[in-house]
Design a protein around this motif. Structure first.
Motif, PDB file in Angstrom:
ATOM      1  N   TYR A 137      68.326  59.720  11.151  1.00 23.59           N
ATOM      2  CA  TYR A 137      67.034  58.819  11.236  1.00 23.59           C
ATOM      3  C   TYR A 137      66.367  58.306  10.333  1.00 23.59           C
ATOM      4  O   TYR A 137      66.641  58.791   9.325  1.00 23.59           O
ATOM      5  CB  TYR A 137      66.000  59.775  11.995  1.00 23.59           C
ATOM      6  CG  TYR A 137      64.821  58.830  12.505  1.00 23.59           C
ATOM      7  CD1 TYR A 137      64.596  57.957  13.528  1.00 23.59           C
ATOM      8  CD2 TYR A 137      63.897  59.159  11.629  1.00 23.59           C
ATOM      9  CE1 TYR A 137      63.576  57.152  13.834  1.00 23.59           C
ATOM     10  CE2 TYR A 137      62.406  58.589  12.048  1.00 23.59           C
ATOM     11  CZ  TYR A 137      62.449  57.650  12.812  1.00 23.59           C
ATOM     12  OH  TYR A 137      61.256  56.719  13.549  1.00 23.59           O
ATOM     13  N   LEU A 138      66.145  56.998  10.332  1.00 24.08           N
ATOM     14  CA  LEU A 138      65.343  56.225   9.163  1.00 24.08           C
ATOM     15  C   LEU A 138      63.949  56.060   9.838  1.00 24.08           C
ATOM     16  O   LEU A 138      64.066  55.274  10.833  1.00 24.08           O
ATOM     17  CB  LEU A 138      66.202  55.179   8.651  1.00 24.08           C
ATOM     18  CG  LEU A 138      67.278  55.401   7.838  1.00 24.08           C
ATOM     19  CD1 LEU A 138      68.074  54.321   7.395  1.00 24.08           C
ATOM     20  CD2 LEU A 138      66.756  56.227   6.514  1.00 24.08           C
ATOM     21  N   GLY A 139      63.037  56.079   9.355  1.00 24.28           N
ATOM     22  CA  GLY A 139      61.867  55.787   9.903  1.00 24.28           C
ATOM     23  C   GLY A 139      61.392  54.252   9.757  1.00 24.28           C
ATOM     24  O   GLY A 139      62.204  53.483   9.600  1.00 24.28           O
ATOM     25  N   PRO A 140      60.319  53.850  10.174  1.00 29.64           N
ATOM     26  CA  PRO A 140      59.998  52.363  10.546  1.00 29.64           C
ATOM     27  C   PRO A 140      59.613  51.771   9.365  1.00 29.64           C
ATOM     28  O   PRO A 140      59.146  50.542   9.264  1.00 29.64           O
ATOM     29  CB  PRO A 140      58.809  52.543  11.358  1.00 29.64           C
ATOM     30  CG  PRO A 140      58.174  53.904  11.320  1.00 29.64           C
ATOM     31  CD  PRO A 140      59.182  54.783  10.823  1.00 29.64           C
ATOM     32  N   ALA A 141      59.891  52.251   8.259  1.00 30.57           N
ATOM     33  CA  ALA A 141      59.551  51.546   6.951  1.00 30.57           C
ATOM     34  C   ALA A 141      60.782  51.020   6.407  1.00 30.57           C
ATOM     35  O   ALA A 141      61.120  50.207   5.758  1.00 30.57           O
ATOM     36  CB  ALA A 141      59.288  52.471   5.831  1.00 30.57           C
ATOM     37  N   TYR A 142      62.031  51.377   7.212  1.00 27.79           N
ATOM     38  CA  TYR A 142      63.326  50.606   7.017  1.00 27.79           C
ATOM     39  C   TYR A 142      63.769  49.717   8.184  1.00 27.79           C
ATOM     40  O   TYR A 142      63.392  49.974   9.337  1.00 27.79           O
ATOM     41  CB  TYR A 142      64.369  51.682   6.950  1.00 27.79           C
ATOM     42  CG  TYR A 142      64.338  52.736   5.687  1.00 27.79           C
ATOM     43  CD1 TYR A 142      64.977  52.127   4.658  1.00 27.79           C
ATOM     44  CD2 TYR A 142      63.623  53.922   5.822  1.00 27.79           C
ATOM     45  CE1 TYR A 142      64.535  53.198   3.444  1.00 27.79           C
ATOM     46  CE2 TYR A 142      63.429  54.919   4.743  1.00 27.79           C
ATOM     47  CZ  TYR A 142      64.149  54.291   3.833  1.00 27.79           C
ATOM     48  OH  TYR A 142      63.750  55.145   2.573  1.00 27.79           O
ATOM     49  N   ASP A 143      64.316  48.412   7.688  1.00 26.79           N
ATOM     50  CA  ASP A 143      64.663  47.564   8.729  1.00 26.79           C
ATOM     51  C   ASP A 143      66.371  47.480   8.498  1.00 26.79           C
ATOM     52  O   ASP A 143      66.789  46.716   7.912  1.00 26.79           O
ATOM     53  CB  ASP A 143      64.166  46.122   8.343  1.00 26.79           C
ATOM     54  CG  ASP A 143      64.447  45.167   9.351  1.00 26.79           C
ATOM     55  OD1 ASP A 143      65.247  45.470  10.328  1.00 26.79           O
ATOM     56  OD2 ASP A 143      63.542  44.094   9.481  1.00 26.79           O
ATOM     57  N   VAL A 144      66.812  48.402   9.158  1.00 25.72           N
ATOM     58  CA  VAL A 144      68.160  48.770   9.210  1.00 25.72           C
ATOM     59  C   VAL A 144      69.031  47.298   9.537  1.00 25.72           C
ATOM     60  O   VAL A 144      69.877  47.026   8.588  1.00 25.72           O
ATOM     61  CB  VAL A 144      68.570  49.795   9.745  1.00 25.72           C
ATOM     62  CG1 VAL A 144      70.053  49.912   9.821  1.00 25.72           C
ATOM     63  CG2 VAL A 144      68.072  51.004   9.461  1.00 25.72           C
ATOM     64  N   TYR A 145      68.582  46.739  10.522  1.00 19.32           N
ATOM     65  CA  TYR A 145      69.376  45.657  10.853  1.00 19.32           C
ATOM     66  C   TYR A 145      69.340  44.272  10.048  1.00 19.32           C
ATOM     67  O   TYR A 145      70.374  43.544   9.836  1.00 19.32           O
ATOM     68  CB  TYR A 145      69.180  45.271  12.200  1.00 19.32           C
ATOM     69  CG  TYR A 145      69.572  46.433  13.321  1.00 19.32           C
ATOM     70  CD1 TYR A 145      70.891  46.992  13.288  1.00 19.32           C
ATOM     71  CD2 TYR A 145      68.425  47.082  14.041  1.00 19.32           C
ATOM     72  CE1 TYR A 145      71.142  48.138  13.991  1.00 19.32           C
ATOM     73  CE2 TYR A 145      68.804  48.129  14.985  1.00 19.32           C
ATOM     74  CZ  TYR A 145      70.100  48.685  15.000  1.00 19.32           C
ATOM     75  OH  TYR A 145      70.324  49.726  15.797  1.00 19.32           O
ATOM     76  N   ARG A 146      68.226  44.120   9.713  1.00 23.07           N
ATOM     77  CA  ARG A 146      67.747  42.885   8.841  1.00 23.07           C
ATOM     78  C   ARG A 146      68.625  42.841   7.625  1.00 23.07           C
ATOM     79  O   ARG A 146      69.226  41.817   7.005  1.00 23.07           O
ATOM     80  CB  ARG A 146      66.462  42.803   8.453  1.00 23.07           C
ATOM     81  CG  ARG A 146      66.155  41.454   7.848  1.00 23.07           C
ATOM     82  CD  ARG A 146      64.677  40.977   7.762  1.00 23.07           C
ATOM     83  NE  ARG A 146      64.505  40.106   6.901  1.00 23.07           N
ATOM     84  CZ  ARG A 146      64.112  40.072   5.608  1.00 23.07           C
ATOM     85  NH1 ARG A 146      63.694  41.340   5.268  1.00 23.07           N
ATOM     86  NH2 ARG A 146      63.825  38.822   4.795  1.00 23.07           N
ATOM     87  N   HIS A 147      68.827  44.011   7.121  1.00 25.80           N
ATOM     88  CA  HIS A 147      69.680  44.166   5.890  1.00 25.80           C
ATOM     89  C   HIS A 147      71.212  44.493   5.966  1.00 25.80           C
ATOM     90  O   HIS A 147      71.793  44.678   4.910  1.00 25.80           O
ATOM     91  CB  HIS A 147      68.839  45.235   4.763  1.00 25.80           C
ATOM     92  CG  HIS A 147      67.666  44.990   4.456  1.00 25.80           C
ATOM     93  ND1 HIS A 147      67.361  44.328   3.553  1.00 25.80           N
ATOM     94  CD2 HIS A 147      66.431  45.480   4.966  1.00 25.80           C
ATOM     95  CE1 HIS A 147      66.059  43.980   3.434  1.00 25.80           C
ATOM     96  NE2 HIS A 147      65.391  44.634   4.242  1.00 25.80           N
TER      97      HIS A 147
END
Length: 196
Positions: free
Chosen positions: A88-98
């Motif tokens: 899991y990655l928390g809401p500080a990470y924008d996985v899709y945008r990057h």
């Protein structure tokens, strides 16, 4: 309710800067259901197949299994670059945008995040009782998301299709279609108004 997406706390990237690698997010749905191992296997084999067919020198794959996943992730040999597996990655990470591309199970939150980010994505709807992932995909009507079956050749073909003409995350428009970040609040207010 379509077009509601959770707010991000920050815009951190889970990828290192300027690697030159094709960044692919592979995200299992629902926190790691029983169908996650088959999906992850098909997705990773699809990435390898895509890299072989299209001569990718470097691919950086981030696999998010979901916090409830208790299976094994079998990484096939031959993917030209790192494959990092995280629950899991928390809401500080924008996985899709990057990411340059995504391969996902396409649950409700994921679909809304894909629309917001405009990342080219392969959606492999899960096979679970009482699930409506295909309905969410149709409702979102996102042109950067294409549905594929959970089979390596289908994933590789669809990945090539969504990446055709794409130059990755850095070239996508920063502004995405507006998504409501206060959807839960709005739903609560509508319910209160309807019952008053």
């Amino acid at each position: 309710m379509p077009h509601v997406v959770r707010p991000l706390l920050d815009d951190c990237s889970p990828w290192p800067d300027n690697t030159g690698a094709l960044r692919i997010a592979v995200v299992a749905g629902g926190g790691g259901h029983d169908d996650a191992p088959g999906f992850l296997t098909a997705a990773l084999h699809g990435v390898r197949e895509y890299a072989r067919r299209h001569g990718c020198a470097a691919v950086d794959v981030l696999v998010l299994t979901g916090p409830h996943f208790d299976g094994a992730v079998l990484v096939p040999p031959g993917i030209p670059g790192p494959v990092r597996v995280r629950p899991y990655l928390g809401p500080a990470y924008d996985v899709y945008r990057h990411a340059d591309a995504a391969i996902t199970h396409a649950g409700y939150n994921t679909v809304q995040e894909l629309v917001r980010s405009r990342v080219p994505a392969v959606a492999v709807p899960g096979v679970r009782d009482l699930d409506d992932q295909r309905v969410h995909l149709r409702a979102a009507a996102c042109p950067t998301v294409v549905v594929a079956e959970a089979e390596k050749h289908a994933v590789a073909r669809t990945l090539a299709e969504v990446l055709k003409g794409s130059t990755g995350a850095s070239a996508r428009a920063v502004a995405a279609p507006a998504r409501e970040v206060n959807g839960a609040e709005r739903i609560a207010l509508d319910l209160v108004a309807a019952t008053s």
